[in-house]
Write an enzyme that holds these catalytic residues in place. Structure first.
Site, short mmCIF file in Angstrom:
data_model
loop_
_atom_site.label_atom_id
_atom_site.label_comp_id
_atom_site.label_asym_id
_atom_site.label_seq_id
_atom_site.Cartn_x
_atom_site.Cartn_y
_atom_site.Cartn_z
N ARG A 97 0.83 -1.22 0.00
CA ARG A 97 0.00 0.00 0.00
C ARG A 97 0.86 1.27 0.00
O ARG A 97 0.44 2.30 -0.53
CB ARG A 97 -0.95 0.00 1.19
CG ARG A 97 -2.08 -0.99 0.97
CD ARG A 97 -2.97 -1.10 2.14
NE ARG A 97 -4.20 -1.79 1.77
CZ ARG A 97 -5.07 -2.24 2.63
NH1 ARG A 97 -4.87 -2.10 3.92
NH2 ARG A 97 -6.16 -2.85 2.22
N LYS A 156 -18.98 -17.03 2.07
CA LYS A 156 -20.45 -16.97 2.09
C LYS A 156 -21.05 -16.27 0.88
O LYS A 156 -20.52 -15.26 0.42
CB LYS A 156 -20.90 -16.21 3.33
CG LYS A 156 -20.65 -16.98 4.60
CD LYS A 156 -21.11 -16.16 5.77
CE LYS A 156 -21.13 -16.99 7.05
NZ LYS A 156 -21.52 -16.17 8.18
N GLY A 198 -8.04 -9.67 -0.32
CA GLY A 198 -6.85 -10.11 0.42
C GLY A 198 -6.40 -11.52 0.09
O GLY A 198 -5.20 -11.75 -0.16
N GLY A 258 -13.12 -4.31 0.35
CA GLY A 258 -14.51 -3.88 0.33
C GLY A 258 -14.80 -2.90 -0.81
O GLY A 258 -15.87 -2.96 -1.43
P1 AMP Z 1 -14.27 -14.14 2.00
O1 AMP Z 1 -13.72 -13.28 3.08
O2 AMP Z 1 -15.75 -14.13 1.89
O3 AMP Z 1 -13.59 -13.89 0.67
O4 AMP Z 1 -13.93 -15.63 2.40
C1 AMP Z 1 -12.62 -16.08 2.59
C2 AMP Z 1 -12.64 -17.27 3.48
O5 AMP Z 1 -13.43 -18.28 2.90
C3 AMP Z 1 -11.28 -17.89 3.68
O6 AMP Z 1 -10.88 -17.65 5.01
C4 AMP Z 1 -11.49 -19.37 3.40
O7 AMP Z 1 -10.90 -20.20 4.36
C5 AMP Z 1 -13.00 -19.51 3.44
N1 AMP Z 1 -13.45 -20.66 2.64
C6 AMP Z 1 -13.20 -20.92 1.36
N2 AMP Z 1 -13.71 -22.10 1.00
C7 AMP Z 1 -14.30 -22.63 2.10
C8 AMP Z 1 -14.97 -23.86 2.36
N3 AMP Z 1 -15.13 -24.76 1.41
N4 AMP Z 1 -15.44 -24.06 3.60
C9 AMP Z 1 -15.25 -23.12 4.56
N5 AMP Z 1 -14.63 -21.95 4.37
C10 AMP Z 1 -14.15 -21.71 3.16
#
Ligand code: AMP
Length: 397
Positions: A35, A199, A355, A378
């Site tokens: 950054r 999610k 990230g 974000g």
């Molecule tokens: P996000 O912040 O929404 O981009 O999500 C990132 C997180 O999703 C990471 O910490 C991953 O460990 C988690 N993640 C990815 N695939 C899976 C999975 N199959 N089950 C649980 N967590 C997951």
């Protein structure tokens, strides 16, 4: 809206909102200077014009004034990156700071203390924004893409106190916006987006916007299981959002109506527990038994995605394909990074942000191959949602 290149800063003082929210180790040393490097072009442009620079940023999430979040920790790395002396002042508003600003000569750099030592910053308090605007700078420049989606005092409200000839986006902010537009609105077809992460709920807006923009939409990571479940697959104990099953169904049918190729994992690496030393097996995506959970995409999926990615002219990637923090489940994410690297070498335009995806690309040494790596988390997601960011709007009002 003026751009930085339109302004001659000779003998002028520019107050730049940068994003120096950098990770520090236990010795308060900067462990990733991306950054800081990203802020360099704007700073150099102003200094080269014969101007002086006042840098302001937040760092972490302090509750009031907490030494560990002081921006003084950033000074050594900032001086190293810029090859230039930096003066630090231990406040960001008030007489002391005004005096430091008044004493600036062309070529000087002043760094202010963490804006978030004042709760007014996050509240978007107008008085606080005015106090920043009154420090004595001639121009306000916003170069903090990472916080451009926040209507905070220093990222948005402050712009009210500068007329349109005395405010502009910095070179980083401009580059981020142009790169995202290039991929999202002007991308050469076929356009492929790969969206992963934990999610669906955190990326609904992104997915819905992409449904009108891309040719291929690849959904991986934890969020894929909600889609797999709504299609009737057995997902065992995999992460799922049961209250989003209808939404997932609607997205699938909308993709079909729009003629978009929505791709889900066809095989999975499943584990008997959420741990790096779990027992694992590879199964087709229909067949995760009870007691097992999918933690990565399988080899057939990696091959399928590679084919789609190699055939794409524009690629957007945000979010991991699995629990990549555990080495055992990092392969899918890494393979996506490598596929994008290869496609980029053949001339595809690639945009990677968030990230986890950026960490994967860095780990694989692919940074030079990717066309653009966004510094925003974000803020990037909100741009991908098709939103206009408050930090950007404020510069044109
Ligand atoms: P996000 O912040 O929404 O981009 O999500 C990132 C997180 O999703 C990471 O910490 C991953 O460990 C988690 N993640 C990815 N695939 C899976 C999975 N199959 N089950 C649980 N967590 C997951």
């Amino acid at each position: 809206m003026k751009t930085l290149k339109d302004i001659n800063f000779n003998n002028r003082k520019a107050l730049i909102r940068v994003d120096f929210n950098v990770p520090l180790n236990e010795k308060f040393e900067v462990t990733d200077n991306t950054r800081i490097i990203a802020a360099k072009p704007s700073i150099e442009k102003i200094l080269n014009d014969g101007g002086s620079v006042i840098l302001m940023s937040h760092l972490g999430r302090p509750k009031g004034k907490e030494e560990q979040f002081s921006l003084k920790h950033v000074v050594p790395e900032l001086e190293k990156v810029l090859g230039h002396k930096v003066t630090f002042v231990d406040d960001c508003i008030g007489e002391k700071v005004k005096k430091a600003v008044a004493g600036l000569n062309p070529g000087d750099i002043l760094l202010l203390e963490n804006l978030r030592f004042y709760p007014e910053e996050k509240k978007g308090d107008e008085k606080f924004a005015k106090a920043l605007a009154d420090l004595g700078a001639d121009y306000y420049i916003n170069d903090a893409f990472g916080t451009a989606h926040r209507a905070h005092a220093s990222t948005s409200v402050i712009a009210r106190f500068f007329d349109k000839d005395h405010k502009a986006p910095g070179l980083l902010l401009e580059k981020e916006i142009n790169s995202i537009r290039k991929a999202l609105d002007e991308g050469k077809k076929p356009v492929t987006a790969i969206i992963g992460g934990a999610k669906v709920s955190s990326k609904i807006g992104v997915i819905e916007n992409l449904l009108n923009k891309v040719d291929n939409l690849i959904i991986v990571g934890g969020m894929a299981y909600t889609f797999l479940k709504t299609l009737g697959n057995k997902i065992g104990d995999s992460i799922v959002e049961d209250d989003k099953l209808d939404l997932a169904k609607r997205i699938l049918s909308e993709a079909k109506e729009n003629g978009i190729n929505l791709i889900l994992p066809i095989d999975l690496v499943i584990a008997d527990k959420f741990s790096n030393d779990a027992q694992t097996q590879i199964v087709d995506a229909q067949n995760t038994p009870e007691g097992w959970q999918g933690l990565d995409i399988g080899p057939k999926t990696q091959k399928l995605l590679d084919k789609v990615i190699q055939d794409s002219k524009t690629i957007i990637w945000n979010g991991p394909a699995g629990v990549f923090e555990f080495d055992k489940f990092a392969t899918g994410t890494e393979q996506i990074g490598l596929s994008i690297g290869r496609a980029s070498e053949k001339g595809a335009y690639s945009l990677v942000g968030g990230g986890d995806s950026v960490a994967a690309v860095k780990k694989l040494g692919l940074t030079d191959k990717i066309s653009y790596i966004s510094t925003g988390g974000g803020a990037l997601l909100e741009m991908l949602e098709g939103k206009t960011l408050p930090g950007i709007v404020a510069l044109s009002e």
